[in-house]
Design a protein around this motif. Structure first.
Motif, PDB file in Angstrom:
ATOM      1  N   THR A 153      38.838  -1.853   3.286  1.00 59.17           N
ATOM      2  CA  THR A 153      37.468  -1.660   2.816  1.00 59.17           C
ATOM      3  C   THR A 153      37.144  -0.181   2.764  1.00 59.17           C
ATOM      4  OG1 THR A 153      36.867  -3.749   3.875  1.00 59.17           O
ATOM      5  CG2 THR A 153      35.061  -2.293   3.245  1.00 59.17           C
ATOM      6  N   LEU A 154      37.719   0.571   3.717  1.00 50.30           N
ATOM      7  CA  LEU A 154      37.492   2.012   3.778  1.00 50.30           C
ATOM      8  C   LEU A 154      38.796   2.733   4.083  1.00 50.30           C
ATOM      9  CD1 LEU A 154      35.764   4.626   3.987  1.00 50.30           C
ATOM     10  CD2 LEU A 154      35.377   4.023   6.405  1.00 50.30           C
ATOM     11  N   LYS A 155      39.119   3.722   3.249  1.00 51.22           N
ATOM     12  CA  LYS A 155      40.171   4.687   3.553  1.00 51.22           C
ATOM     13  C   LYS A 155      39.485   5.981   3.979  1.00 51.22           C
ATOM     14  CE  LYS A 155      43.968   3.039   0.624  1.00 51.22           C
ATOM     15  NZ  LYS A 155      44.924   3.414  -0.463  1.00 51.22           N
ATOM     16  N   LEU A 156      39.850   6.437   5.173  1.00 49.65           N
ATOM     17  CA  LEU A 156      39.185   7.591   5.776  1.00 49.65           C
ATOM     18  C   LEU A 156      40.229   8.656   6.090  1.00 49.65           C
ATOM     19  CD1 LEU A 156      36.363   8.492   6.872  1.00 49.65           C
ATOM     20  CD2 LEU A 156      37.011   7.438   9.049  1.00 49.65           C
ATOM     21  N   HIS A 164      47.163   9.709  13.887  1.00 50.65           N
ATOM     22  CA  HIS A 164      46.821  11.111  14.138  1.00 50.65           C
ATOM     23  C   HIS A 164      45.312  11.303  14.162  1.00 50.65           C
ATOM     24  CE1 HIS A 164      50.506  13.385  14.535  1.00 50.65           C
ATOM     25  NE2 HIS A 164      51.035  12.774  13.491  1.00 50.65           N
ATOM     26  N   SER A 165      44.652  10.564  15.035  1.00 48.90           N
ATOM     27  CA  SER A 165      43.203  10.656  15.148  1.00 48.90           C
ATOM     28  C   SER A 165      42.808  11.035  16.567  1.00 48.90           C
ATOM     29  CB  SER A 165      42.542   9.336  14.741  1.00 48.90           C
ATOM     30  OG  SER A 165      42.744   9.085  13.355  1.00 48.90           O
ATOM     31  N   GLU A 206      41.572   1.970   7.170  1.00 44.51           N
ATOM     32  CA  GLU A 206      42.834   2.711   7.244  1.00 44.51           C
ATOM     33  C   GLU A 206      42.472   4.187   7.326  1.00 44.51           C
ATOM     34  OE1 GLU A 206      46.055   3.790   3.949  1.00 44.51           O
ATOM     35  OE2 GLU A 206      46.134   1.649   4.517  1.00 44.51           O
ATOM     36  N   ALA A 207      42.926   4.863   8.405  1.00 46.36           N
ATOM     37  CA  ALA A 207      42.452   6.224   8.640  1.00 46.36           C
ATOM     38  C   ALA A 207      43.564   7.107   9.181  1.00 46.36           C
ATOM     39  CB  ALA A 207      41.274   6.209   9.614  1.00 46.36           C
ATOM     40  N   HIS A 208      43.535   8.387   8.792  1.00 43.52           N
ATOM     41  CA  HIS A 208      44.404   9.384   9.420  1.00 43.52           C
ATOM     42  C   HIS A 208      43.708  10.735   9.423  1.00 43.52           C
ATOM     43  CE1 HIS A 208      45.573   9.995   5.127  1.00 43.52           C
ATOM     44  NE2 HIS A 208      45.723  11.250   5.489  1.00 43.52           N
ATOM     45  N   ASN A 209      44.098  11.552  10.396  1.00 43.15           N
ATOM     46  CA  ASN A 209      43.472  12.863  10.574  1.00 43.15           C
ATOM     47  C   ASN A 209      41.954  12.733  10.659  1.00 43.15           C
ATOM     48  OD1 ASN A 209      45.901  14.226  10.597  1.00 43.15           O
ATOM     49  ND2 ASN A 209      45.783  14.896   8.466  1.00 43.15           N
ATOM     50  N   VAL A 210      41.520  11.880  11.566  1.00 45.99           N
ATOM     51  CA  VAL A 210      40.089  11.635  11.770  1.00 45.99           C
ATOM     52  C   VAL A 210      39.711  12.101  13.168  1.00 45.99           C
ATOM     53  CG1 VAL A 210      38.329   9.845  12.000  1.00 45.99           C
ATOM     54  CG2 VAL A 210      39.976   9.733  10.128  1.00 45.99           C
TER      55      VAL A 210
END
Length: 502
Positions: free
Chosen positions: A293-296, A343-344, A317-321
């Motif tokens: 739903t969200l790529k961050l 990598h958050s 789905e997130a990276h470098n957050v």
């Protein structure tokens, strides 16, 4: 009648005596001192009133003085407003200051950018006249902006409220028109109420754009609608409140949230800062278990009064957050869903009150009361809660909690991560989901390591050369950190590669 006349005479005498000064003064002799020689009113948006600033005026002498005149140099045409010793106006006569005493002058302004030729608007407060005249400069930067306001009913003058899912709500705001579905970086965008994106529409926000929200305002991405935030490393997109004064730069709760409603799809946020709201991002319900739903990406979310991200049965789905301080949790991934963070850095050093929740909370249930007042717990599948190369830290003993209720899937995996978890009260003894030593869903965990953040009270979570996270990450596809630093050969845990603070 005689008594009535006597009473009136007494009242008059009392009135006269109360208006007479009970001290003598000498004329001002040009030796006033000021708490500052220039009052900077920071930046304001066109036609939006500033905060109130103060100036203190001192009489250091041994005798009371009278200042014959205090006035704005531009007179009645000045864009500034004054309040001198409790009296509003733009010019004041015969202002007294006792010996070794002081008075306050308060300054504020509202400026239409179209009414001034220079965005740097200035004036002076003049104290006295002639050879005894002294002055204090006033400086304000006026910034033009694109404003989005909710509509207003012309009959009863009530501000329009949104209709969602075919039902009226109490949320003040309106849906954006097609012409408003691109926020550019040419001017800031200032939003009053909630600006909503309708089904099958996409709001695109360009690199370098700044979005400012008034109190009780935010964005709503409705069912089948999409948000695309296209920031870059050199031109981040900023979401924050509409008060630009420095004193507001770190005050949480100034605006509402970015709400991605159930059914919103293909949302992407890249290179953004989301700060000083109530909930940075509120995201509801999975559109698809396979498609996020969200790529961050490469995004900072911090200083929100409730949550950095509050996710409810959704797919992120997130990276470098980096999700920093929040009054409850930095990340609350609730009611199941699918969550993949790589990598958050989750670092909750909230110091504006008592925080009950850990930096990161993951669960697979929700609780409600039925029509009989009974408390009902329902579960939903947690398809995945995967954290790779992540830091979980903060100013509480326990900053990572998995809270499972039997009845639905509870899939998770945490690897090459650093977790602050000091269970001094043994409250989690026997909880398999938090058995870091024996649960195979944990690999290469550093428990209660030293993060060595640069400056937690300023939401600066770059790690230093003494961090236990250095070289402890596993290689992934994300070979650049949040600042664009290469980490392909010796990756550190978290969103940042370490630096030397010296």
């Amino acid at each position: 009648m005689r008594y009535f006349i006597t009473f009136i005479i007494c009242v008059v005498l009392i009135s006269i005596s109360s208006c007479r000064k009970d001290f003598s003064t000498i004329p001002n002799f040009g030796k006033l001192e000021f708490s500052k020689d220039t009052v900077f009113l920071d930046t304001i948006f066109t036609n939006i009133g500033s905060a109130t600033y103060n100036l203190k005026v001192y009489n250091r002498g041994d005798k009371a003085i009278t200042i014959p005149k205090i006035a704005l140099e531009n007179g009645t045409n000045s864009k500034y407003r004054l309040n001198v010793d409790g009296i509003p106006g733009k010019e004041f006569n015969d202002i007294d200051i006792l010996a070794k005493d002081s008075i306050y002058v308060f300054v504020e302004t509202t400026i239409d950018a179209n009414s001034v030729t220079n965005p740097l608007y200035t004036d002076r407060i003049l104290f006295d006249t002639g050879i005894n005249q002294q002055d204090v400069d006033l400086v304000t930067l006026v910034q033009d902006a694109n404003f989005i306001f909710p509509g207003r009913d012309p009959i009863n003058m009530k501000i329009d409220s949104l209709t969602l899912d075919g039902q009226p709500t109490t949320i003040k705001g309106r849906f954006l028109t097609d012409a408003e579905l691109n926020f550019t970086n040419t001017k800031p965008t200032v939003i009053y109420g909630y600006a909503a994106v309708a089904a099958n529409k996409t709001l695109t926000i360009d690199a370098g754009a700044r979005i400012h929200f008034h109190s009780n305002s935010g964005l709503i991405i409705d069912d089948k609608a999409t948000l695309k935030v296209n920031g870059t490393l050199s031109e981040k997109v900023i979401f924050e409140g509409d008060r630009l004064e420095n004193s507001f730069s770190r005050i949480p709760g100034q605006w509402g949230t970015i709400w991605m409603r159930a059914g919103s799809k293909e949302n992407e946020i890249k290179h953004a800062q989301i700060k000083n709201g109530i909930i940075g991002i509120l995201i509801d319900s999975i559109g698809s278990n396979s498609a996020p739903t969200l790529k961050l990406e490469n995004t900072e979310i911090y200083n929100n009064s409730n949550f950095g991200i509050l996710a409810r049965e959704t797919n992120i789905e997130a990276h470098n957050v980096v999700i920093g301080s929040a009054g409850q949790a930095s990340l609350a991934a609730t009611v199941g869903g699918t969550y993949n963070f790589t990598h958050s850095t989750f670092a909750n050093f909230w110091n504006n009150g008592i925080r009950q929740l850990p930096a990161v909370l993951v669960n697979n249930f929700f609780v409600y009361q039925n029509e009989n007042g009974q408390e009902i717990t329902e579960t939903r599948d947690l398809h995945a809660a995967n954290f790779t190369n992540c830091i979980f830290d903060g100013n509480k003993n326990i900053e990572f909690v998995l809270d499972k209720v039997d009845g639905s899937l509870f899939n998770f995996n945490v690897r090459n991560s650093m977790i602050s978890f000091n269970d001094t009260g043994n409250n989690f003894n026997g909880v398999l989901e938090l058995d870091f030593d024996n649960n195979p869903n944990y690999q290469n965990i550093i428990l209660n390591g030293f993060s060595n953040f640069r400056e937690t009270n300023r939401e600066d979570f770059i790690i230093g050369k003494d961090s236990d996270a250095i070289n402890k990450a596993t290689s992934t596809l994300f070979n650049l950190d949040i600042l664009g630093v290469d980490r392909s050969s010796t990756p550190d845990i978290g969103a940042y590669q370490h630096i030397s603070f010296d």
